[in-house]
Design a protein around this motif. Structure first.
Motif, PDB file in Angstrom:
ATOM      1  N   ASN A 270      -3.156  -0.962  -2.880  1.00  0.00           N
ATOM      2  CA  ASN A 270      -2.136  -1.850  -3.670  1.00  0.00           C
ATOM      3  C   ASN A 270      -2.256  -3.360  -3.373  1.00  0.00           C
ATOM      4  OD1 ASN A 270      -0.325   0.425  -4.299  1.00  0.00           O
ATOM      5  ND2 ASN A 270       0.164   0.833  -2.152  1.00  0.00           N
ATOM      6  N   VAL A 271      -2.240  -3.954  -4.328  1.00  0.00           N
ATOM      7  CA  VAL A 271      -2.116  -5.303  -4.057  1.00  0.00           C
ATOM      8  C   VAL A 271      -0.782  -6.078  -3.873  1.00  0.00           C
ATOM      9  CG1 VAL A 271      -2.525  -7.493  -5.256  1.00  0.00           C
ATOM     10  CG2 VAL A 271      -4.030  -5.712  -6.070  1.00  0.00           C
ATOM     11  N   ASN A 273       2.845  -7.541  -3.639  1.00  0.00           N
ATOM     12  CA  ASN A 273       3.575  -8.467  -4.367  1.00  0.00           C
ATOM     13  C   ASN A 273       3.941  -9.739  -3.422  1.00  0.00           C
ATOM     14  OD1 ASN A 273       5.831  -7.867  -2.854  1.00  0.00           O
ATOM     15  ND2 ASN A 273       6.245  -5.935  -4.292  1.00  0.00           N
ATOM     16  N   GLN A 276       6.116  -9.218  -0.193  1.00  0.00           N
ATOM     17  CA  GLN A 276       5.414  -8.551   0.586  1.00  0.00           C
ATOM     18  C   GLN A 276       4.424  -9.621   1.218  1.00  0.00           C
ATOM     19  OE1 GLN A 276       3.844  -5.426  -1.942  1.00  0.00           O
ATOM     20  NE2 GLN A 276       4.560  -3.775  -0.599  1.00  0.00           N
ATOM     21  N   THR A 301      14.813   0.720  -0.099  1.00  0.00           N
ATOM     22  CA  THR A 301      13.883   1.894  -0.059  1.00  0.00           C
ATOM     23  C   THR A 301      13.045   1.623  -1.287  1.00  0.00           C
ATOM     24  OG1 THR A 301      15.524   3.161  -1.590  1.00  0.00           O
ATOM     25  CG2 THR A 301      15.519   3.387   0.951  1.00  0.00           C
ATOM     26  N   GLY A 302      11.610   1.881  -1.080  1.00  0.00           N
ATOM     27  CA  GLY A 302      10.769   2.075  -1.997  1.00  0.00           C
ATOM     28  C   GLY A 302      10.285   0.389  -2.050  1.00  0.00           C
ATOM     29  N   SER A 303      10.331  -0.320  -1.220  1.00  0.00           N
ATOM     30  CA  SER A 303      10.102  -1.824  -1.343  1.00  0.00           C
ATOM     31  C   SER A 303       8.864  -2.197  -0.895  1.00  0.00           C
ATOM     32  CB  SER A 303      11.108  -2.759  -0.591  1.00  0.00           C
ATOM     33  OG  SER A 303      11.145  -2.378   0.727  1.00  0.00           O
ATOM     34  N   GLY A 304       7.932  -0.976  -0.403  1.00  0.00           N
ATOM     35  CA  GLY A 304       6.775  -0.978   0.068  1.00  0.00           C
ATOM     36  C   GLY A 304       6.582  -1.655   1.551  1.00  0.00           C
ATOM     37  N   LYS A 305       7.332  -1.255   2.535  1.00  0.00           N
ATOM     38  CA  LYS A 305       7.343  -1.824   3.984  1.00  0.00           C
ATOM     39  C   LYS A 305       6.014  -1.196   4.628  1.00  0.00           C
ATOM     40  CE  LYS A 305      11.399  -0.143   4.854  1.00  0.00           C
ATOM     41  NZ  LYS A 305      12.051   0.051   3.418  1.00  0.00           N
ATOM     42  N   THR A 306       5.787  -0.169   4.286  1.00  0.00           N
ATOM     43  CA  THR A 306       4.560   0.370   4.836  1.00  0.00           C
ATOM     44  C   THR A 306       3.268  -0.578   4.756  1.00  0.00           C
ATOM     45  OG1 THR A 306       5.425   2.636   4.171  1.00  0.00           O
ATOM     46  CG2 THR A 306       3.225   2.477   5.281  1.00  0.00           C
ATOM     47  N   GLU A 307       3.069  -1.073   3.514  1.00  0.00           N
ATOM     48  CA  GLU A 307       1.986  -1.814   3.158  1.00  0.00           C
ATOM     49  C   GLU A 307       2.120  -3.183   4.134  1.00  0.00           C
ATOM     50  OE1 GLU A 307      -0.724  -1.946   1.304  1.00  0.00           O
ATOM     51  OE2 GLU A 307      -0.394   0.047   0.505  1.00  0.00           O
ATOM     52  N   VAL A 456       8.685  -2.071  -5.256  1.00  0.00           N
ATOM     53  CA  VAL A 456       7.764  -2.495  -5.769  1.00  0.00           C
ATOM     54  C   VAL A 456       7.561  -2.213  -7.339  1.00  0.00           C
ATOM     55  CG1 VAL A 456       6.534  -1.958  -3.815  1.00  0.00           C
ATOM     56  CG2 VAL A 456       6.539  -0.189  -5.467  1.00  0.00           C
ATOM     57  N   ASP A 626       7.697   9.566   0.657  1.00  0.00           N
ATOM     58  CA  ASP A 626       7.121   8.867  -0.556  1.00  0.00           C
ATOM     59  C   ASP A 626       6.718   9.880  -1.607  1.00  0.00           C
ATOM     60  OD1 ASP A 626       6.884   6.584  -2.395  1.00  0.00           O
ATOM     61  OD2 ASP A 626       4.763   6.353  -1.575  1.00  0.00           O
ATOM     62  N   GLN A 628       6.341  11.029  -5.856  1.00  0.00           N
ATOM     63  CA  GLN A 628       6.284  10.193  -6.857  1.00  0.00           C
ATOM     64  C   GLN A 628       7.267  10.643  -8.109  1.00  0.00           C
ATOM     65  OE1 GLN A 628       4.315   6.926  -7.343  1.00  0.00           O
ATOM     66  NE2 GLN A 628       4.488   7.174  -5.405  1.00  0.00           N
ATOM     67  N   ARG A 666      10.882   6.882  -7.149  1.00  0.00           N
ATOM     68  CA  ARG A 666      10.096   5.777  -6.418  1.00  0.00           C
ATOM     69  C   ARG A 666       8.648   5.855  -7.298  1.00  0.00           C
ATOM     70  NH1 ARG A 666      11.073   5.392  -0.782  1.00  0.00           N
ATOM     71  NH2 ARG A 666       8.845   4.882  -0.411  1.00  0.00           N
TER      72      ARG A 666
HETATM   73  P1  ADP Z   1       9.461   2.034   1.853  1.00  0.00           P
HETATM   74  O1  ADP Z   1       9.775   0.560   1.672  1.00  0.00           O
HETATM   75  O2  ADP Z   1      10.595   2.691   1.257  1.00  0.00           O
HETATM   76  O3  ADP Z   1       8.920   2.301   3.168  1.00  0.00           O
HETATM   77  P2  ADP Z   1       6.841   2.370   0.932  1.00  0.00           P
HETATM   78  O4  ADP Z   1       6.096   1.650   1.814  1.00  0.00           O
HETATM   79  O5  ADP Z   1       6.750   4.028   1.268  1.00  0.00           O
HETATM   80  O6  ADP Z   1       8.368   2.008   0.753  1.00  0.00           O
HETATM   81  O7  ADP Z   1       6.161   1.997  -0.537  1.00  0.00           O
HETATM   82  C1  ADP Z   1       6.727   2.899  -1.666  1.00  0.00           C
HETATM   83  C2  ADP Z   1       5.474   2.908  -2.761  1.00  0.00           C
HETATM   84  O8  ADP Z   1       5.017   2.017  -3.234  1.00  0.00           O
HETATM   85  C3  ADP Z   1       4.217   3.641  -2.078  1.00  0.00           C
HETATM   86  O9  ADP Z   1       3.771   4.688  -2.969  1.00  0.00           O
HETATM   87  C4  ADP Z   1       3.340   2.516  -1.921  1.00  0.00           C
HETATM   88  O10 ADP Z   1       2.089   2.899  -2.063  1.00  0.00           O
HETATM   89  C5  ADP Z   1       3.660   1.679  -3.127  1.00  0.00           C
HETATM   90  N1  ADP Z   1       3.307   0.318  -3.129  1.00  0.00           N
HETATM   91  C6  ADP Z   1       3.454  -0.169  -1.913  1.00  0.00           C
HETATM   92  N2  ADP Z   1       3.106  -1.706  -2.274  1.00  0.00           N
HETATM   93  C7  ADP Z   1       2.779  -1.811  -3.574  1.00  0.00           C
HETATM   94  C8  ADP Z   1       2.586  -2.864  -4.425  1.00  0.00           C
HETATM   95  N3  ADP Z   1       2.466  -3.999  -3.899  1.00  0.00           N
HETATM   96  N4  ADP Z   1       2.373  -2.587  -5.718  1.00  0.00           N
HETATM   97  C9  ADP Z   1       2.479  -1.270  -5.926  1.00  0.00           C
HETATM   98  N5  ADP Z   1       2.781  -0.301  -5.335  1.00  0.00           N
HETATM   99  C10 ADP Z   1       2.970  -0.409  -3.996  1.00  0.00           C
END
Ligand code: ADP
Ligand code: ZN
Length: 809
Positions: A270-271, A273, A276, A301-307, A456, A626, A628, A666
């Motif tokens: 993932n790049v 955004n 993030q 939820t689904g905002s990409g916190k894990t990244e 995301v 997560d 899809q 998601r």
């Molecule tokens: P949450 O905030 O609910 O914990 P996640 O971290 O699980 O969300 O991320 C949700 C999904 O978005 C995952 O499948 C992740 O791989 C994807 N994701 C995270 N960052 C990006 C991004 N910048 N662009 C596209 N997909 C992303």
């Protein structure tokens, strides 16, 4: 100069114990080291906390028996943290430190028997009696193994069948005495078997041939346990081969096996955004600054916190620091652990209570030795023995699973913040639905606030539809485990070939069994709680103490035969979906269907790969996953928690609904959520339907302020319990008088009153609720109460103090 050491011994007392350091340990540093010490009649494992040259009462002091590990188990920061946990949660110091240490795999409780005067007399008497029974002959034979100088361990007795049981019998009759000892165990190794290449003997039979083929042409050397299974032979065959020299067997340390869950996985590339990147840039700044800060990462939820977490770990490692990532569930250590390992490889260790002791100890020491620099784990991983910690992440910080519900009753999240303070590290608390406490701290400026306001790739949040069960019933006039609306929505998904999840936050088939004639509910014998019906096992079970019975045919009270089941649980919903959709692939995720790591991986893996159409489960399905292709999430009986007499009921309901709604839509497909309820107008349900955290927070915070609940007041729960109701009442009354003077110091004391669970595991329970705007005053009252109990000889196990309880239920 004599040396003494303060040792934390795992007993429910609020003090450490002083031991003398024997000359053999001259020059050894003892602080943080695990030691074996005599305690009463037993030997116990404790940990050294401080050394001194004076002791209170030298004549009664015992010596440390043994030093366990070559290096201190606990670094100094963790010793400080342990003292804080013990003080803050008013928890016994020894039990607190016990929770921080690795599992004791290298030792085993053993008993050492020796003979008494009475035993000798009895042996003589048997020897003089001409005709004795077989039983007496066995007793005599056993007693004759002892002379005055020797003792015999239970390990040795076990070699003869029945000898240990007989020895215990003789202990009860006063002929032998037993002392507890600890023995070292060599279980860190496993036996490996290989075929001796130089052996020219040929196998004598099929079994031996099978073993040779496995160990030579098919597989090569194997762990003994695996060999036994693969060759399907008994140990005696192996022993025979070893004796005749054809097999060679040796011991090897157990090493981590490769887990296909990890190795078959490619992480998404993932790049980040804009939101993030911005959040991560802030975190980088704090980590570079190298001083304590605490922050909330509030991301829908689904905002990409894990990244963002992964980037933060990277930042810490790049500064030469270490990092801890806490997740609320064992199931989540699988997902998060895999992502973290894909990024950081061998430097990652995973710690949680679902691991076998050996594996957990191995990971723990890998961390302690500095081989692993990132730890992913559940609650107790906050005590991971890392040094130089730069970052502690607490994912889904609001989860009540961070609170330990037994001594020491610490909250992993709050402990993480305190540890970050000690270590000069960054504490990062992440959530889509922060706890009231954390959001309050963020608003007040105590925590920094980072926000991810959209999903995301700007995917929309799922649409939430509230299903009014009253109206459903008026329309269809039948009660099914799920509403007709939900049933037909699932049918659509099956046709579209996307996936659906159904959350039902109750295990079992039916919540309770009721007599139609007299209205009595079948209750647990030990607890004041209805028994849950489990159909597959044909049992009524208590989810608190494990008591279980066959479902009675007649009412236990009025003997009528009109017993019926009330309330549908996950097992029933599962069955109903299979009936309704015979061609669908349905799987269930709850504590009845999955218990081990392997089982989690199977169910979740199958769902992620699309091999399951409908996943039914308890709150285990709600958190963090997560998937899809999920386009529908149904919540059966969404208002279950609202009926509880608990100040967090609304917060819990809001969080659960928002979390589970967050599982839908998601991926690239959009999602829909159906929430079934009898209270469609309740604000927790309304705000969850709109997925509007801020409005919910404001409304709930208003109630909390007015009613004096956290985060506006510090809260503690004090339970008094005993098998005898008279004792529980007497001690509660005594405690009430002890609390009285503290009322003048700003501590409000409610109670004693019967606890909501008035009886649990045969104990009668009374409860006090203490509130104070000043935490220090509250702490004084609690410590005062425990001192009072000690002075009045109220047993320490009868009083449970719970600071910052997650629930008053
Ligand atoms: P949450 O905030 O609910 O914990 P996640 O971290 O699980 O969300 O991320 C949700 C999904 O978005 C995952 O499948 C992740 O791989 C994807 N994701 C995270 N960052 C990006 C991004 N910048 N662009 C596209 N997909 C992303
Ligand atoms: Zn029970």
């Amino acid at each position: 100069m004599p040396r003494y050491c303060e040792i934390a011994v795992p007993v429910p007392l609020r003090s450490t114990f002083t031991y003398a350091v024997p000359a053999a340990l001259d020059g050894e540093e003892l602080v943080g080291r695990r030691v074996v010490v005599p305690f009463g009649k037993r030997a116990m494992v404790g940990v050294g906390l401080a050394e001194s040259e004076v002791a209170p009462d030298v004549s009664r002091i015992k010596e440390i028996a043994e030093l366990m590990d070559p290096l201190p188990a606990l670094p100094s920061k963790l010793i400080e943290l342990g003292h804080w946990v013990s003080r803050y949660y008013v928890a016994p110091v020894g039990e607190t430190f016990r929770a921080m240490l690795p599992p004791e795999i290298e030792i085993r409780q053993d008993r050492n028997y020796s003979i008494t005067g009475a035993g000798r007399a009895y042996a003589r008497q048997l020897a003089d009696t001409p005709e004795i029974t077989d039983q007496e002959a066995a007793e005599r034979k056993l007693l004759e193994r002892f002379d005055d100088a020797t003792s015999v361990s239970s390990a040795r007795l076990r070699r003869a069948p029945g000898a240990e049981a007989l020895a215990e019998k003789l202990v009860r009759r006063g002929c032998l005495v037993a002392r507890e000892t600890l023995r070292r165990r060599k279980s860190r190794a496993q036996k490996i078997a290989a075929w001796r290449a130089e052996s020219t003997d040929t196998p004598a039979d099929d079994a031996e041939t099978r073993i040779r083929d496995l160990l030579t042409t098919e597989r090569g050397p194997l762990p003994l346990t695996l060999l036994l299974k693969k060759a399907n032979v008994s140990r005696s065959v192996i022993a025979r081969l070893e004796k005749s020299g054809m097999l060679q067997i040796w011991e090897e340390p157990v090493t981590a096996a490769e887990d296909p869950w990890d190795t078959d996985f490619t992480p998404p590339a993932n790049v980040l955004n804009a939101e993030q990147s911005q959040a991560l840039a802030e975190i980088w700044r704090w980590i570079v600054a190298g001083e304590f800060s605490a922050a909330l990462l509030h991301g829908v939820t689904g905002s990409g916190k894990t990244e963002v977490y992964l980037g933060a770990v990277e930042a810490a490692l790049s500064r030469g620091k270490t990092a801890i990532v806490l997740v609320p569930e064992i199931a989540l250590t699988l997902w998060v652990g895999r992502l973290v390992r894909a990024r950081f490889g061998d430097r990652v260790a995973v710690l949680h209570s679902g691991l076998p002791d050996i594996e957990r100890a191995r990971e723990w020491w890998r961390v302690r030795r500095g081989e692993a620099r990132v730890v992913v784990g559940t609650r107790s991983a906050v005590f991971a023995p890392l040094e130089n910690v730069g970052l502690i992440i607490v994912d889904e910080e609001q989860e009540s699973s961070y609170k330990q519900e037994e001594t020491p009753r610490y909250n992993g999240r709050d402990t993480a913040v305190y540890r970050a303070r000690l270590e000069g590290a960054v504490a990062l608390l992440g959530s889509a639905t922060p706890s009231l406490e954390t959001f309050h701290n963020a608003r007040a400026g105590k925590y920094k606030l980072l926000t991810l306001s959209s999903r995301v790739e700007n995917r929309p949040l799922a649409d939430v539809r509230v299903v009014d069960l009253r109206e459903e019933f008026r329309r269809h006039h039948r009660a099914a485990p799920i509403s007709e609306s939900l049933r037909s929505a699932i049918a659509v998904r099956l046709e579209e070939r996307t996936q659906a999840m159904v959350l039902i936050n109750r295990r079992g088939y039916s919540w309770s069994m009721l007599c139609r004639s007299c209205g009595v509910v079948v209750q647990c014998e030990n607890c004041s709680i209805a028994l849950t019906y489990h159909k597959s096992r044909q049992r009524l079970e208590c989810h608190y103490c494990g008591y279980s019975i066959r479902p009675p045919k007649h009412c236990p009270k009025c003997r009528a035969e009109y017993m019926y089941f009330v309330g549908d649980g996950a097992e029933r919903v599962d069955e109903y979906l299979r009936e309704q959709f015979p061609h669908a692939r349905v799987a269930r995720l709850d504590r009845d269907t999955v218990r081990t790591k392997r089982q989690y991986q199977q169910v979740l893996g199958a769902f992620a790969k699309g091999e399951v159409d409908i996943l039914v489960g308890t709150q285990m399905v709600a958190k963090g996953h997560d998937f899809q292709r999920v386009t529908l999430v149904g919540v059966a009986a969404a208002d279950l928690a609202l009926g509880r007499p608990d100040f967090r009921a609304a917060e819990r309901t809001f969080q659960l609904l928002t979390q589970v709604a967050g599982r839908a839509g998601r991926g690239e497909l959009s999602g829909e959520v159906l929430v079934e309820t009898y209270y469609p107008e309740h604000y927790a349900i309304q705000h969850a339907a709109r997925q509007d955290y801020i409005s919910f927070y404001e409304k709930e915070a208003h109630f909390r302020r007015v009613l004096h609940y956290p985060p506006f007041t510090a809260l503690a729960n004090v339970l008094v319990r005993d098998r005898k109701v008279e004792n529980a009442i007497r001690w509660s009354r005594a405690l009430a008088t002890c609390f009285e003077p503290f009322e003048k110091q700003g501590v409000k004391v409610l109670g004693p009153a019967a606890a909501p669970l008035a009886r649990l595991r045969q104990d009668y329970r009374f409860q006090f609720v203490l509130k104070s705007p000043q935490r220090a005053a509250l702490g004084k009252a609690l410590a005062g109460a425990l001192d009072f109990c000690a002075a009045r000889e109220i047993p320490s196990t009868a009083v449970i103090v719970d600071v910052d309880p997650t629930s008053l239920f």
